[in-house]
Design a protein around this motif. Sequence first.
Motif: not given
Length: 371
Positions: A212-237
């Motif tokens: 569909l995209a190569t036939a120019q029937r649709i466009e693909l858009e980035e959208r913030d549709t999902a809730p942000a996941e809780e960050e998993v602590p990296e404990e870098k130190e």
Amino acid sequence: MAAGHLFQWLSFGQKSGRLVVTSALVEKTIYVQKGRIVSSASTDPREYLGQFLMSHGFISEDELKKAMEVQQQSRILLGKILVIIEAISEDDLRRLMKRKAEEEIYDIFLWPDGEFEFEDDDSPAMEMVPLSLDVTGIVMEGSRRVDEWSRIREVVPSLSLVPVASEKIDTTGLSEAQRKIIELIDGQRTGEAIALESRASNFVVSRTLYELATAQRIELEERDTAPAEEEVPEEKETETFLSSDAEVASLLSRAQAGLRDGEYDKSLRLLKAAQNLDPEDGKVRASLKGAESVILGELRKEGISDHLVPHLTRSMDDLSSMNFSPNEGFILSRINGQWDIGSIAKISPMREIDAMLIFHKLLRETIIEFR
């Protein structure tokens, strides 16, 4: 060994036995007899027979629910039940069982890596619908899909994108699976949500969007549709200079701590991160399976039982203003005040643990209640 070489080895060697192929959380079992594939099974819920038949428009969710209730009582194969209740003809069932097996195997060709084990002369422990698939044809199509997948990914890099159509798309001449995908394009759903609703594989959805995209029937858009996941602590130190083995051990330890504290989502994310670091680590795989079993047990103790019927506590207007992941949106859309948790989980194209954790989250956030 490449997937194509593995299947050619089975074919040319006229092998008979059981092939088990594993990657991440998915395990596929393929039985061969004298070099031909005679049956297959998958732990991926979207590749279950009921989900596959829905994706091709042969049965509805109501019909699948009823058939699974009969199956639970009678232990008869689901396909036979669907034929008995005249939801599908026997000829259509055999044709689609063959196609389902082919699609399960084609998917293996797209895995970046995995493990396999072959047991000579091992036959199915239970009755299965007999098939007879030519391996050469499967290898050719699987290899073709690998090439096609690289082209698709240039246009559709991720199913997190939202397809937006500028006008109504004509579906004349398309397959039922493609029509269902196109009907779900509403400018709001991500590709991932469309895959869930249509029950189609990621490959089929991505290929449809690519065309569909190569036939120019649709466009693909980035959208913030999902809730942000809780960050998993990296404990870098403590982890910055750890070796891969030490990092895996640290992730396992933190996952165990999360499990003890009732942080189920966090525990599973840590275990999946450990598996991504070392997919071949048997200890990690065993820990993940064990954690899922423990979590399911704990959720049931907390009242997330199959027989309970969930009810929404918020209006649809309120829910539409909230951000939910595609999986959460799928579960929410099936809560109708009549179906119980077990029924919704069984007809959903996701693993039981994922569905139960969503119910747990919705209950905790008072979005649902049990009456």
